[in-house]
Design an enzyme around this catalytic site. Structure first.
Site, PDB file in Angstrom:
ATOM      1  N   CYS A   1     -57.777  56.682  30.946  1.00 42.22           N
ATOM      2  CA  CYS A   1     -58.612  56.200  32.053  1.00 42.22           C
ATOM      3  C   CYS A   1     -60.039  56.756  31.929  1.00 42.22           C
ATOM      4  O   CYS A   1     -61.019  56.062  32.205  1.00 42.22           O
ATOM      5  CB  CYS A   1     -57.984  56.572  33.395  1.00 42.22           C
TER       6      CYS A   1
ATOM      7  N   HIS B   1     -60.802  65.027  38.123  1.00 41.95           N
ATOM      8  CA  HIS B   1     -59.645  64.110  38.128  1.00 41.95           C
ATOM      9  C   HIS B   1     -58.667  64.468  39.240  1.00 41.95           C
ATOM     10  O   HIS B   1     -58.346  65.636  39.451  1.00 41.95           O
ATOM     11  CB  HIS B   1     -58.928  64.187  36.766  1.00 41.95           C
TER      12      HIS B   1
HETATM   13  N1  NAP Z   1     -51.675  58.537  36.307  1.00 44.78           N
HETATM   14  C1  NAP Z   1     -52.858  58.243  35.780  1.00 44.78           C
HETATM   15  O1  NAP Z   1     -53.890  58.281  36.440  1.00 44.78           O
HETATM   16  C2  NAP Z   1     -52.935  57.820  34.337  1.00 44.78           C
HETATM   17  C3  NAP Z   1     -54.062  57.106  33.925  1.00 44.78           C
HETATM   18  C4  NAP Z   1     -54.151  56.684  32.602  1.00 44.78           C
HETATM   19  C5  NAP Z   1     -53.139  56.974  31.705  1.00 44.78           C
HETATM   20  N2  NAP Z   1     -52.065  57.690  32.145  1.00 44.78           N
HETATM   21  C6  NAP Z   1     -51.009  57.999  31.148  1.00 44.78           C
HETATM   22  O2  NAP Z   1     -49.884  57.169  31.410  1.00 44.78           O
HETATM   23  C7  NAP Z   1     -48.678  57.893  31.082  1.00 44.78           C
HETATM   24  C8  NAP Z   1     -47.776  57.943  32.313  1.00 44.78           C
HETATM   25  O3  NAP Z   1     -48.480  58.635  33.344  1.00 44.78           O
HETATM   26  P1  NAP Z   1     -47.998  58.508  34.862  1.00 44.78           P
HETATM   27  O4  NAP Z   1     -49.072  59.141  35.662  1.00 44.78           O
HETATM   28  O5  NAP Z   1     -47.563  57.105  35.158  1.00 44.78           O
HETATM   29  O6  NAP Z   1     -46.731  59.477  34.827  1.00 44.78           O
HETATM   30  P2  NAP Z   1     -45.464  59.477  35.803  1.00 44.78           P
HETATM   31  O7  NAP Z   1     -45.833  59.033  37.167  1.00 44.78           O
HETATM   32  O8  NAP Z   1     -44.821  60.794  35.629  1.00 44.78           O
HETATM   33  O9  NAP Z   1     -44.523  58.317  35.177  1.00 44.78           O
HETATM   34  C9  NAP Z   1     -43.787  58.454  33.988  1.00 44.78           C
HETATM   35  C10 NAP Z   1     -42.425  57.824  34.232  1.00 44.78           C
HETATM   36  O10 NAP Z   1     -41.740  57.702  32.974  1.00 44.78           O
HETATM   37  C11 NAP Z   1     -40.440  58.274  33.141  1.00 44.78           C
HETATM   38  N3  NAP Z   1     -39.967  58.779  31.863  1.00 44.78           N
HETATM   39  C12 NAP Z   1     -40.104  60.048  31.348  1.00 44.78           C
HETATM   40  N4  NAP Z   1     -39.541  60.109  30.120  1.00 44.78           N
HETATM   41  C13 NAP Z   1     -39.066  58.870  29.865  1.00 44.78           C
HETATM   42  C14 NAP Z   1     -38.392  58.303  28.757  1.00 44.78           C
HETATM   43  N5  NAP Z   1     -38.080  59.035  27.671  1.00 44.78           N
HETATM   44  N6  NAP Z   1     -38.031  56.992  28.800  1.00 44.78           N
HETATM   45  C15 NAP Z   1     -38.337  56.247  29.907  1.00 44.78           C
HETATM   46  N7  NAP Z   1     -38.973  56.735  31.001  1.00 44.78           N
HETATM   47  C16 NAP Z   1     -39.334  58.025  30.964  1.00 44.78           C
HETATM   48  C17 NAP Z   1     -40.644  59.368  34.161  1.00 44.78           C
HETATM   49  O11 NAP Z   1     -39.412  59.775  34.709  1.00 44.78           O
HETATM   50  P3  NAP Z   1     -39.257  61.311  35.227  1.00 44.78           P
HETATM   51  O12 NAP Z   1     -40.237  61.448  36.360  1.00 44.78           O
HETATM   52  O13 NAP Z   1     -37.844  61.406  35.620  1.00 44.78           O
HETATM   53  O14 NAP Z   1     -39.623  62.195  34.057  1.00 44.78           O
HETATM   54  C18 NAP Z   1     -41.561  58.672  35.156  1.00 44.78           C
HETATM   55  O15 NAP Z   1     -40.863  57.839  36.049  1.00 44.78           O
HETATM   56  C19 NAP Z   1     -49.131  59.289  30.600  1.00 44.78           C
HETATM   57  O16 NAP Z   1     -49.247  59.234  29.188  1.00 44.78           O
HETATM   58  C20 NAP Z   1     -50.517  59.426  31.216  1.00 44.78           C
HETATM   59  O17 NAP Z   1     -51.357  60.281  30.470  1.00 44.78           O
HETATM   60  C21 NAP Z   1     -51.929  58.099  33.435  1.00 44.78           C
END
Ligand code: NAP
Length: 352
Positions: A161, A188
């Site tokens: 992002c 952030h």
């Molecule tokens: N949030 C942001 O602002 C943002 C912005 C840009 C990019 N990103 C990137 O996007 C990615 C996800 O971020 P997020 O904020 O969405 O994280 P998040 O809310 O923690 O979501 C990740 C999800 O994936 C699940 N998960 C974990 N291991 C898995 C596996 N092996 N197979 C399938 N599902 C699995 C998690 O379950 P559990 O909770 O049970 O582990 C959780 O539900 C990261 O790489 C992050 O850097 C995030």
């Protein structure tokens, strides 16, 4: 779009980004060109349904969400739901997909990506920058380099992002004034990799600290991510990042030493014109109003320049502030890149 049907997409990881991708597509109301047909997460179906319907940050889902036959129904369309921690635990091939959007953050390398391909995923779009440039076939910031995709790539990263916010601004300012050096601080919102109250973390001592009690410096790959997209700036950018106790919306504080003299009025004019038309229209926005971060919750732009905060110290030290909804803006870019990528990939296949 070259197919007569929507592109079939699955979400691997249905957390903040996965759910925002599904919802952003829903809010485009048929203008997405994509259809999410399946999702895979570690959570149980009741939790997946509940967190789709109710979102503390973006509000209630604007549609009907139900559990149906072990899957999820969104306004009558059924999504297959799987619960596997590994790529090979899912029969991706049977879903007849065009793309898997990897939104779990659990997979970082080319070897990880190839596990999805070996398990039947035709292509993977990662919601993060990969460990190194060679871990994917391309890293894309929409509005900057999506036209470099040939359609033959199988592993693509949507960058981060912060990269999506920084790169369009830096490219514009470099073209207008020449950037000699840049120093960027990401401010952030908290994320799910931080605890609500102090708790153990195995890799990073700072991430043991309560997200809602401190401003917490964290490591960032932003400078490296920018250099991947703008190699002409290599070696001239430094970045640091702090997490702050808000749930969504972030900003970049960007300081540049320019190659020629300028002033705040000219810097703002360049940014205002770029937001009003040209290739960054719809991706870059410009405001002169007195804002706070929550005003940009659910804003789909990659960057919103806050012109009231532009400063020029001496004739060549420029400082500016750009807001971005780190969830919603990025989820919309996942859709933009997916559409573009699949458009050229399927055209290429038809003509092969
Ligand atoms: N949030 C942001 O602002 C943002 C912005 C840009 C990019 N990103 C990137 O996007 C990615 C996800 O971020 P997020 O904020 O969405 O994280 P998040 O809310 O923690 O979501 C990740 C999800 O994936 C699940 N998960 C974990 N291991 C898995 C596996 N092996 N197979 C399938 N599902 C699995 C998690 O379950 P559990 O909770 O049970 O582990 C959780 O539900 C990261 O790489 C992050 O850097 C995030």
């Amino acid at each position: 779009m070259s197919l007569s049907r929507p592109y079939r997409v699955a979400l691997n990881g249905y957390g903040r980004i996965g759910r925002c991708v599904l919802r952003a597509l829903h809010e485009r109301r048929g203008r997405g060109g994509l259809e999410v047909v399946a999702l895979n997460d570690l959570a149980d179906l009741a939790s997946l349904e509940y967190l789709t319907r109710f979102d503390s940050t973006h509000g209630r889902f604007p549609g009907q969400v139900h559990q149906v036959d072990g899957g999820l129904s969104i306004d009558g369309r059924c999504l297959t739901v799987m619960r596997s921690a590994t790529p090979e635990g899912v029969d991706w091939a049977s879903l007849e997909l065009d793309l898997v959007m990897e939104c779990s953050g659990a997979w970082h390398t080319r070897a990880d990506g190839e596990r999805f391909l070996a398990a039947g995923a035709p292509r993977v779009l990662f919601s993060q920058p990969m460990a190194s440039e060679s871990d994917v076939d391309a890293t894309v910031v929409y509005g900057i380099n999506q036209h470099h995709l040939s359609g033959s790539e199988r592993l693509v990263s949507n960058a981060s992002c912060t990269t999506n916010c920084a790169v369009p601004l830096l490219r514009l300012l470099d073209a207008a004034f020449g950037i000699e050096y840049a120093s960027i601080t990401t401010i952030h919102s908290a994320m799910n990799d931080q605890p609500v109250i102090d708790a153990y973390h195995h890799e990073d001592l700072r991430r043991t600290r309560s997200a809602f009690q401190s401003v917490i410096p964290v490591s960032t790959g932003l400078a490296r991510g920018i250099e991947r997209l703008l190699p002409e700036l290599a070696g001239r950018i430094q970045a640091k990042a702090v997490r702050v106790p808000t749930v969504n919306v972030s900003c970049l504080d960007i300081t540049l030493q320019t190659a020629r003299d300028t002033d705040a009025r000219e810097v703002n004019r360049v940014l205002c014109e770029a937001a009003a038309g040209g290739p960054l229209q719809g991706l870059l926005a410009y405001t002169e109003l007195p804002h706070a971060s929550c005003d940009f919750n659910h804003d789909p732009h990659s960057a919103i320049v806050d012109a009231s905060q532009t400063r020029v110290s001496g004739p060549r030290l420029v400082n500016l502030l750009a807001w971005f909804d780190n969830e919603w803006g990025f989820a919309n870019r996942m859709l933009d890149v997916a559409n573009h990528f699949l458009g050229i990939a399927t055209t290429k296949n038809e003509h092969a």
